[in-house]
Motif scaffolding. Structure first.
Motif, PDB file in Angstrom:
ATOM      1  N   LEU A  62       0.855  -1.191   0.000  1.00 51.78           N
ATOM      2  CA  LEU A  62       0.000   0.000   0.000  1.00 51.78           C
ATOM      3  C   LEU A  62       0.888   1.237   0.000  1.00 51.78           C
ATOM      4  N   ASN A  63       0.953   1.887  -1.112  1.00 51.00           N
ATOM      5  CA  ASN A  63       1.804   3.064  -1.245  1.00 51.00           C
ATOM      6  C   ASN A  63       0.909   4.300  -1.321  1.00 51.00           C
ATOM      7  N   THR A  64       0.329   4.651  -0.191  1.00 51.23           N
ATOM      8  CA  THR A  64      -0.580   5.783  -0.134  1.00 51.23           C
ATOM      9  C   THR A  64      -0.439   6.488   1.207  1.00 51.23           C
ATOM     10  N   ALA A  65      -0.709   7.766   1.212  1.00 52.10           N
ATOM     11  CA  ALA A  65      -0.582   8.555   2.436  1.00 52.10           C
ATOM     12  C   ALA A  65      -1.644   8.212   3.471  1.00 52.10           C
ATOM     13  N   VAL A  66      -2.725   7.555   3.066  1.00 54.17           N
ATOM     14  CA  VAL A  66      -3.807   7.268   4.011  1.00 54.17           C
ATOM     15  C   VAL A  66      -3.676   5.908   4.678  1.00 54.17           C
ATOM     16  N   LYS A  69       2.179   2.909   7.320  1.00 51.51           N
ATOM     17  CA  LYS A  69       3.334   2.256   6.704  1.00 51.51           C
ATOM     18  C   LYS A  69       3.879   1.169   7.626  1.00 51.51           C
TER      19      LYS A  69
END
Length: 121
Positions: A62-66, A69
């Motif tokens: 998942l490479n998203t700011a929401v 990490k």
């Protein structure tokens, strides 16, 4: 159950569930705040270990700011620990308050997948 996890300082226990414990901590090398999720020793079955590995693999894609990490999956004394970003958010158990209106939205409006994910920890 506090853990002596190398390279991390445990600050507080956030949740002690049936399968796992979740801590707020600090990565010593750079003082980065982290969340540490580890299985309870009696819950280190092959199936539960695979679930935690799967959670790490999914979070890594998942490479998203929401999305939170996942920094690492570390083993210590045969117990896996998922090291995640600590964005110092408020617990969803208490709901979400919108700053414009100060209106608090209860947890029950959140998608059931999010609510149930933490219930069996």
């Amino acid at each position: 159950m506090m853990i002596p996890l190398p390279r991390f300082q445990i600050v507080t226990l956030l949740k002690a569930g049936v399968k796992a414990v979740i801590y707020c901590g600090i990565r010593v090398k750079d003082q980065c705040p982290v969340i540490i999720k580890g299985l309870r020793p009696e819950q280190c079955t092959p199936n539960n270990i695979e679930q935690l590995k799967h959670e790490y693999a999914i979070a890594g894609r998942l490479n998203t700011a929401v999305a939170v990490k996942a920094y690492a999956l570390e083993m210590h004394q045969g117990i896996p620990y998922l090291i995640m970003e600590d964005f110092q958010a408020r617990s969803l158990v208490f709901g979400v308050t919108f700053p414009d209106t100060n209106e608090e939205v209860p947890r029950r409006i959140l998608p059931s997948a999010i609510a149930t994910t933490t219930d069996d920890l």
